[in-house]
Design an enzyme around this catalytic site. Sequence first.
Site, PDB file in Angstrom:
ATOM      1  N   SER A 114      22.453 -35.262  19.512  1.00 24.00           N
ATOM      2  CA  SER A 114      23.533 -34.568  18.700  1.00 24.00           C
ATOM      3  C   SER A 114      24.339 -33.350  19.308  1.00 24.00           C
ATOM      4  O   SER A 114      23.443 -32.786  20.163  1.00 24.00           O
ATOM      5  CB  SER A 114      22.578 -33.888  17.466  1.00 24.00           C
ATOM      6  OG  SER A 114      23.658 -33.025  16.762  1.00 24.00           O
ATOM      7  N   SER A 173      25.450 -30.860  17.717  1.00 26.53           N
ATOM      8  CA  SER A 173      25.558 -29.697  16.627  1.00 26.53           C
ATOM      9  C   SER A 173      24.980 -28.507  17.235  1.00 26.53           C
ATOM     10  O   SER A 173      25.595 -27.452  17.254  1.00 26.53           O
ATOM     11  CB  SER A 173      24.652 -30.186  15.393  1.00 26.53           C
ATOM     12  OG  SER A 173      25.497 -31.120  14.708  1.00 26.53           O
ATOM     13  N   LYS A 185      19.203 -37.784   4.166  1.00 31.97           N
ATOM     14  CA  LYS A 185      20.077 -37.318   3.486  1.00 31.97           C
ATOM     15  C   LYS A 185      19.929 -37.394   1.852  1.00 31.97           C
ATOM     16  O   LYS A 185      20.097 -36.561   0.888  1.00 31.97           O
ATOM     17  CB  LYS A 185      21.556 -37.933   3.641  1.00 31.97           C
ATOM     18  CG  LYS A 185      22.178 -37.367   4.826  1.00 31.97           C
ATOM     19  CD  LYS A 185      23.624 -38.144   5.137  1.00 31.97           C
ATOM     20  CE  LYS A 185      24.291 -37.863   6.663  1.00 31.97           C
ATOM     21  NZ  LYS A 185      25.515 -38.263   6.568  1.00 31.97           N
ATOM     22  N   ASP A 190      30.926 -34.109   4.116  1.00 30.14           N
ATOM     23  CA  ASP A 190      31.758 -35.166   5.155  1.00 30.14           C
ATOM     24  C   ASP A 190      33.085 -35.322   4.339  1.00 30.14           C
ATOM     25  O   ASP A 190      34.326 -35.593   5.026  1.00 30.14           O
ATOM     26  CB  ASP A 190      30.920 -36.592   4.992  1.00 30.14           C
ATOM     27  CG  ASP A 190      29.989 -36.539   5.998  1.00 30.14           C
ATOM     28  OD1 ASP A 190      29.961 -35.755   7.019  1.00 30.14           O
ATOM     29  OD2 ASP A 190      29.095 -37.531   5.756  1.00 30.14           O
ATOM     30  N   GLY A 240      29.958 -47.439   2.007  1.00 31.51           N
ATOM     31  CA  GLY A 240      28.659 -46.763   2.642  1.00 31.51           C
ATOM     32  C   GLY A 240      28.562 -45.117   2.359  1.00 31.51           C
ATOM     33  O   GLY A 240      29.447 -44.628   1.790  1.00 31.51           O
ATOM     34  N   ALA A 266      29.933 -42.595   4.415  1.00 29.17           N
ATOM     35  CA  ALA A 266      31.169 -41.916   4.567  1.00 29.17           C
ATOM     36  C   ALA A 266      32.147 -42.267   3.648  1.00 29.17           C
ATOM     37  O   ALA A 266      32.767 -41.340   3.265  1.00 29.17           O
ATOM     38  CB  ALA A 266      31.750 -42.323   6.154  1.00 29.17           C
ATOM     39  N   ASN A 276      35.024 -53.539  -0.855  1.00 31.21           N
ATOM     40  CA  ASN A 276      33.537 -53.793   0.034  1.00 31.21           C
ATOM     41  C   ASN A 276      33.466 -55.181   0.059  1.00 31.21           C
ATOM     42  O   ASN A 276      33.389 -55.795  -1.048  1.00 31.21           O
ATOM     43  CB  ASN A 276      32.553 -52.792  -0.535  1.00 31.21           C
ATOM     44  CG  ASN A 276      31.711 -52.546   0.625  1.00 31.21           C
ATOM     45  OD1 ASN A 276      31.904 -51.796   1.353  1.00 31.21           O
ATOM     46  ND2 ASN A 276      30.469 -53.249   0.423  1.00 31.21           N
ATOM     47  N   ASP A 334      28.279 -57.100  -0.461  1.00 32.28           N
ATOM     48  CA  ASP A 334      26.669 -56.813  -0.129  1.00 32.28           C
ATOM     49  C   ASP A 334      26.376 -55.558  -0.777  1.00 32.28           C
ATOM     50  O   ASP A 334      26.823 -55.259  -1.923  1.00 32.28           O
ATOM     51  CB  ASP A 334      26.787 -56.223   1.405  1.00 32.28           C
ATOM     52  CG  ASP A 334      27.703 -54.995   1.732  1.00 32.28           C
ATOM     53  OD1 ASP A 334      27.799 -54.318   0.766  1.00 32.28           O
ATOM     54  OD2 ASP A 334      28.199 -54.882   2.990  1.00 32.28           O
ATOM     55  N   MET A 364      34.062 -49.691  15.418  1.00 32.99           N
ATOM     56  CA  MET A 364      33.209 -48.690  16.214  1.00 32.99           C
ATOM     57  C   MET A 364      32.503 -49.382  17.293  1.00 32.99           C
ATOM     58  O   MET A 364      32.401 -50.582  17.268  1.00 32.99           O
ATOM     59  CB  MET A 364      32.086 -48.119  15.112  1.00 32.99           C
ATOM     60  CG  MET A 364      31.345 -47.159  15.840  1.00 32.99           C
ATOM     61  SD  MET A 364      30.052 -46.433  14.655  1.00 32.99           S
ATOM     62  CE  MET A 364      28.741 -47.928  14.417  1.00 32.99           C
ATOM     63  N   TYR A 411      35.041 -42.824  14.893  1.00 35.42           N
ATOM     64  CA  TYR A 411      35.626 -41.655  15.726  1.00 35.42           C
ATOM     65  C   TYR A 411      35.204 -41.947  17.220  1.00 35.42           C
ATOM     66  O   TYR A 411      35.522 -41.374  18.038  1.00 35.42           O
ATOM     67  CB  TYR A 411      35.203 -40.406  15.311  1.00 35.42           C
ATOM     68  CG  TYR A 411      33.502 -40.221  15.416  1.00 35.42           C
ATOM     69  CD1 TYR A 411      32.970 -40.235  16.430  1.00 35.42           C
ATOM     70  CD2 TYR A 411      32.835 -40.249  14.166  1.00 35.42           C
ATOM     71  CE1 TYR A 411      31.384 -40.238  16.263  1.00 35.42           C
ATOM     72  CE2 TYR A 411      31.652 -40.240  14.196  1.00 35.42           C
ATOM     73  CZ  TYR A 411      30.720 -40.006  15.184  1.00 35.42           C
ATOM     74  OH  TYR A 411      29.381 -39.941  15.231  1.00 35.42           O
TER      75      TYR A 411
HETATM   76  P1  NAD Z   1      26.941 -47.234   6.169  1.00 35.98           P
HETATM   77  O1  NAD Z   1      26.009 -47.989   6.879  1.00 35.98           O
HETATM   78  O2  NAD Z   1      26.843 -46.278   5.063  1.00 35.98           O
HETATM   79  O3  NAD Z   1      28.023 -48.074   5.602  1.00 35.98           O
HETATM   80  C1  NAD Z   1      28.710 -49.006   6.095  1.00 35.98           C
HETATM   81  C2  NAD Z   1      29.832 -49.831   5.397  1.00 35.98           C
HETATM   82  O4  NAD Z   1      30.490 -50.712   6.323  1.00 35.98           O
HETATM   83  C3  NAD Z   1      29.404 -50.524   4.231  1.00 35.98           C
HETATM   84  O5  NAD Z   1      30.543 -50.430   3.155  1.00 35.98           O
HETATM   85  C4  NAD Z   1      29.279 -51.991   4.502  1.00 35.98           C
HETATM   86  O6  NAD Z   1      29.650 -52.921   3.374  1.00 35.98           O
HETATM   87  C5  NAD Z   1      30.480 -52.031   5.449  1.00 35.98           C
HETATM   88  N1  NAD Z   1      30.564 -53.142   6.446  1.00 35.98           N
HETATM   89  C6  NAD Z   1      29.445 -53.428   7.211  1.00 35.98           C
HETATM   90  N2  NAD Z   1      29.971 -54.487   7.916  1.00 35.98           N
HETATM   91  C7  NAD Z   1      31.241 -54.871   7.605  1.00 35.98           C
HETATM   92  C8  NAD Z   1      32.144 -55.970   7.911  1.00 35.98           C
HETATM   93  N3  NAD Z   1      31.695 -56.859   8.815  1.00 35.98           N
HETATM   94  N4  NAD Z   1      33.152 -55.868   7.373  1.00 35.98           N
HETATM   95  C9  NAD Z   1      33.580 -55.005   6.397  1.00 35.98           C
HETATM   96  N5  NAD Z   1      32.827 -54.055   6.150  1.00 35.98           N
HETATM   97  C10 NAD Z   1      31.558 -54.112   6.640  1.00 35.98           C
HETATM   98  O7  NAD Z   1      27.611 -46.317   7.285  1.00 35.98           O
HETATM   99  P2  NAD Z   1      28.421 -45.117   7.173  1.00 35.98           P
HETATM  100  O8  NAD Z   1      27.532 -43.975   7.491  1.00 35.98           O
HETATM  101  O9  NAD Z   1      29.168 -44.766   6.114  1.00 35.98           O
HETATM  102  O10 NAD Z   1      29.137 -45.224   8.598  1.00 35.98           O
HETATM  103  C11 NAD Z   1      30.377 -45.839   8.609  1.00 35.98           C
HETATM  104  C12 NAD Z   1      31.258 -45.422   9.921  1.00 35.98           C
HETATM  105  O11 NAD Z   1      31.694 -44.200   9.646  1.00 35.98           O
HETATM  106  C13 NAD Z   1      30.309 -45.295  11.309  1.00 35.98           C
HETATM  107  O12 NAD Z   1      31.477 -45.762  12.203  1.00 35.98           O
HETATM  108  C14 NAD Z   1      30.026 -43.822  11.501  1.00 35.98           C
HETATM  109  O13 NAD Z   1      30.217 -43.451  12.658  1.00 35.98           O
HETATM  110  C15 NAD Z   1      31.520 -43.227  10.778  1.00 35.98           C
HETATM  111  N6  NAD Z   1      31.277 -41.678  10.319  1.00 35.98           N
HETATM  112  C16 NAD Z   1      32.075 -40.988  10.722  1.00 35.98           C
HETATM  113  C17 NAD Z   1      32.200 -39.906  10.030  1.00 35.98           C
HETATM  114  C18 NAD Z   1      33.152 -38.907  10.639  1.00 35.98           C
HETATM  115  O14 NAD Z   1      32.769 -37.565  10.320  1.00 35.98           O
HETATM  116  N7  NAD Z   1      34.331 -39.251  11.017  1.00 35.98           N
HETATM  117  C19 NAD Z   1      31.031 -39.439   9.432  1.00 35.98           C
HETATM  118  C20 NAD Z   1      30.031 -40.362   8.890  1.00 35.98           C
HETATM  119  C21 NAD Z   1      30.248 -41.530   9.272  1.00 35.98           C
END
Ligand code: NAD
Length: 294
Positions: A22, A24, A73, A109, A135, A137, A157, A160, A211, A238
């Site tokens: 991290s 942070s 969380k 977030d 998910g 974010a 979505n 799933d 990602m 990001y």
């Molecule tokens: P999560 O596991 O909670 O959610 C994943 C999401 O992706 C779900 O909605 C799932 O259905 C979807 N998904 C998975 N495979 C897929 C596919 N092949 N096609 C379409 N959708 C698909 O993950 P999260 O914690 O929400 O993180 C998601 C992204 O957001 C990550 O890249 C994470 O690094 C990024 N993130 C960014 C910030 C930020 O501040 N910019 C904050 C949190 C997370």
Amino acid sequence: MEQRIKGTTGLLALIGSPVGHSGSPDMYNFCFRYHNLDYSYMAFDIKEDQVPAALDAMRLFKMRGCNVTMPCKTAAAQNMDELSPAARIIGAVNTIVNENGKLIGHMTDGIGFVENLRDHGVDVKGKKMVILGAGGAATAILVQCALDGATSISVFNPDDPFLNRAKDTAAKLKSEVPDCNVQVFCLDDQENLKEEIAKADILVNGTLVGMKPHEDLSPPITDKSVFRSDLIVCDVVYNPEETKLLREAKEAGCAETIGGKGMLLWQGVAAYKLYTGLDMPVEEYKKYQAENQK
Ligand code: NAD
């Protein structure tokens, strides 16, 4: 030893697992030094079943606050004395403030997403949005944008377990924020996706698609004609800073494309304000980071 640490120094921390990577501690300790605040920030590897004990320790050590990352969380939200409106609807917290022994849970977030858009001159108030993903974010963005005045949000979505989670969140928002029309669709329904994007001001990729190490992928939008010049396209991803989706949108002529790096920064800014009441010295920290990455 860190020269600033004294008998009076207050503690803040990141809890979750893993936390070793991290950024942070570096960011918060820089800001505490900058503002001459008598605080120090650490990271503790805490598993989900250890959350209640970690929160007891937070009270015992009179820690000012904690940031919370996966997998803690949800468990943290279940053990708060009070929750912010967004954290209550989402059922998860990423920031805990200790107000004289009372632990108050927040989810910054979504605030980070909204503030990042504001930083790019975009206000979500009155906007129609399409969010891909349900998910962590994506849900934070959905809830905060609804609370901040978006008029309609369509969530797509894959079929799933996150799809049902989106339906649950939409049901909560219907009673909590009735002015925002939230609808949930399966991402396989590409005709509907095209129609909803055609009506939208803002399209958000809230999935992890694109990602690293899968930066050659973009979310499944089969008809690329959805990218119009007045559509704002955002990504939560990001790493990389500019995803394939954002490149496709830019090449197709979308005026504004906004990556996830700013959201990450602004969610930290929101947490810092909650802990200290102060504005994070963002420009100074960016400069310090650039100098120390050389
Ligand atoms: P999560 O596991 O909670 O959610 C994943 C999401 O992706 C779900 O909605 C799932 O259905 C979807 N998904 C998975 N495979 C897929 C596919 N092949 N096609 C379409 N959708 C698909 O993950 P999260 O914690 O929400 O993180 C998601 C992204 O957001 C990550 O890249 C994470 O690094 C990024 N993130 C960014 C910030 C930020 O501040 N910019 C904050 C949190 C997370």
